[in-house]
Design an enzyme around this catalytic site. Structure first.
Site, PDB file in Angstrom:
ATOM      1  N   ARG A   1      -9.058   4.093  23.801  1.00 30.28           N
ATOM      2  CA  ARG A   1      -8.595   3.031  22.903  1.00 30.28           C
ATOM      3  C   ARG A   1      -9.597   1.872  22.820  1.00 30.28           C
ATOM      4  NH1 ARG A   1      -3.969   5.362  21.243  1.00 30.28           N
ATOM      5  NH2 ARG A   1      -2.673   6.320  22.847  1.00 30.28           N
TER       6      ARG A   1
ATOM      7  N   ARG B   1      -5.517   5.172  38.765  1.00 34.44           N
ATOM      8  CA  ARG B   1      -4.324   4.587  38.129  1.00 34.44           C
ATOM      9  C   ARG B   1      -3.112   4.583  39.066  1.00 34.44           C
ATOM     10  NH1 ARG B   1      -3.805   6.592  32.070  1.00 34.44           N
ATOM     11  NH2 ARG B   1      -2.178   4.996  32.157  1.00 34.44           N
TER      12      ARG B   1
ATOM     13  N   LYS C   1       0.935  11.742  20.287  1.00 32.74           N
ATOM     14  CA  LYS C   1       0.553  12.162  21.644  1.00 32.74           C
ATOM     15  C   LYS C   1       1.768  12.163  22.573  1.00 32.74           C
ATOM     16  CE  LYS C   1      -2.670   9.692  24.080  1.00 32.74           C
ATOM     17  NZ  LYS C   1      -2.298   9.606  25.510  1.00 32.74           N
TER      18      LYS C   1
ATOM     19  N   ASP D   1      -0.059   0.103  23.678  1.00 31.19           N
ATOM     20  CA  ASP D   1      -1.325   0.821  23.492  1.00 31.19           C
ATOM     21  C   ASP D   1      -2.176   0.201  22.386  1.00 31.19           C
ATOM     22  OD1 ASP D   1      -0.543   2.518  25.494  1.00 31.19           O
ATOM     23  OD2 ASP D   1       0.181   4.089  24.160  1.00 31.19           O
TER      24      ASP D   1
END
Ligand code: S3P
Length: 424
Positions: free
Chosen positions: A384, A119, A23, A311
């Site tokens: 995730r 964010r 990604k 991540d």
């Protein structure tokens, strides 16, 4: 909004699977190709919705992207978009594009979905304005962002307090339009894909381990093959890690050192890792990784290791629950600004499955019991979390219900079927 109920199948397996294109590198490859004047060929792009957001954004600037072919008039001749650019759930699209546009003559407004709209974006403002770039955030330091229309782009030397590859990349892209070389520095552990790419095309050079000098000038068209995504492969590695003797091989994965933290963590916890470098692409090492599950023990994760496993930290919580002893994640306050507040959503996930976990300001402590139960997981619009819950479900003692399970398509649309395929 689809609920998905997963129960097992679990058990030992041996699998060799293909994972989607990386990604981080897919975003960068599209942006490098779009900045260049001419035709580029980018193969193996990630299939997720986030990459589509970057492609659509670039199309609205006058770049043609058809399959793996990118044709651009070059950044100096991009069109002004006729409406706001919707970055969806993708923080990387928004932050990297802000960098590119901030020092360009194009005005644009960048917006996002409910998750992205919360964010943190203030982190971009000082680095980009030091270059004469133009960027404003909402009054709460979040999107929408108004960017571009710079009149005086100058060289700058900037140090950021966090190891953010997105902020570094935004600065580096912006600095390509400056009147002379600029430098960026930060704490270590970040993925240095952009720096490697810039160095490979003669547009930058390392001054120290963390300080990079950007040499302004045009970007050449690229022929680039995106390697597999270690952050996607990580879910399959994790399924093997929690099942002693299970083994999974993933091929042609990006082995950028800033992406290897999770493999280091797995090894320290008792998993067997075999990683072979088979080549390189755009300056990034690429190779095959085999993970074999063993008896797991808890460890502490802190310092630079955090950035290189950032991540994957939701997965560390799942693995920690199946390990002996306590697994602690510290120095990871950055998790609070991800697609969800990943400290709160990880704690909620493990508690829903009756595991032991305590939040910290900058991470969490998981009490390994070797056991997770069934439960209902609220994914909080975070791919995730959905995928980490699916990993937990492979060994949980009762069904796990994943709310809004399709959010996984942000990075890996075929994730659930690929995971099931481990046992076939
Ligand atoms: C990314 C950098 C990291 C990572 C994100 C992708 C990138 O974010 O968490 O998923 O492609 O540069 P930060 O730059 O905020 O650390």
């Amino acid at each position: 909004m689809t609920d998905l109920t997963l129960s097992g199948p679990g058990g030992v397996f041996s699998a060799d699977i293909a994972v989607p294109g990386d990604k981080s590198l897919s975003h960068r490859a599209l942006m490098f190709a779009a900045m260049a004047k001419g035709d580029s060929l980018v193969t193996g792009l990630g299939p997720g919705a986030d990459i589509q957001r970057t492609a659509t954004a670039l199309r609205s600037l006058g770049v043609s992207i058809v399959d793996d072919r990118v044709r651009s008039p070059g950044i100096r001749d991009w069109d002004e978009p006729t409406s706001a650019i919707d970055c969806g759930n993708s923080g990387t699209t928004m932050r990297l594009l802000s960098g590119v546009l901030s020092t360009s003559n194009i005005h644009a407004t960048l917006v996002g979905d409910a998750s992205l709209s919360h964010r943190p974006m203030a982190r971009l403002v000082d680095p980009l304005t030091s270059l004469g770039g133009v960027i404003t955030t909402s009054s709460s330091d979040t999107p929408p962002l108004d960017v571009g229309g710079a009149t005086n782009v100058i060289a700058a030397d900037f140090t950021i307090p966090i190891a953010s590859a997105q902020v570094r990349t935004a600065f580096e892209f912006a600095a390509l339009a400056a009147t002379g070389p600029s430098t960026i520095d930060s704490p270590g552990g970040f993925r240095d894909h952009t720096e490697r790419w810039l160095a490979a095309i003669g547009r930058g050079v390392w001054e120290t381990d963390t300080k990079f000098r950007i040499v302004p000038g045009p970007i050449p068209p690229a022929r680039y093959e995106v390697p597999g995504d270690p952050s996607s492969a990580a879910f399959m590695w994790a399924v093997a890690a929690i099942e002693p003797s299970a083994t999974v091989t993933t091929r042609r994965i990006s082995l950028n050192p800033g992406r290897l933290g999770f493999l280091q963590i797995l090894e320290s916890m008792g998993t067997t890792i075999e990683a072979i470098v088979t080549g390189s692409t755009g300056g990034d090492p690429v190779g095959d990784v085999t993970v074999t599950g063993g008896r797991l023990r808890g460890i502490t994760i802190d310092g630079d290791l955090v950035a290189s496993a950032l991540d994957e930290l939701p997965l560390v919580a799942v693995i920690g629950a199946y390990a002996d002893g306590i697994t602690s994640v510290r120095d990871a306050a950055e998790l609070r600004g991800k697609e969800s507040d990943r400290i709160d959503s990880v704690v909620a996930m493990i508690r829903s499955l009756k595991g032991g976990i305590e939040p910290r300001r900058d991470g969490f402590d998981v009490v390994g019991t070797g056991f997770l139960d069934g439960g209902v997981i609220e994914t909080q619009h975070d791919h995730r979390i959905a995928m980490a819950a699916a990993v937990a479900a492979t060994k949980a003692t009762a069904p796990v219900v994943i709310r809004d399970a399709e959010i996984a398509s942000v990075s890996w649309p075929d994730f659930y079927t690929t995971m099931e395929g481990l046992w076939s």
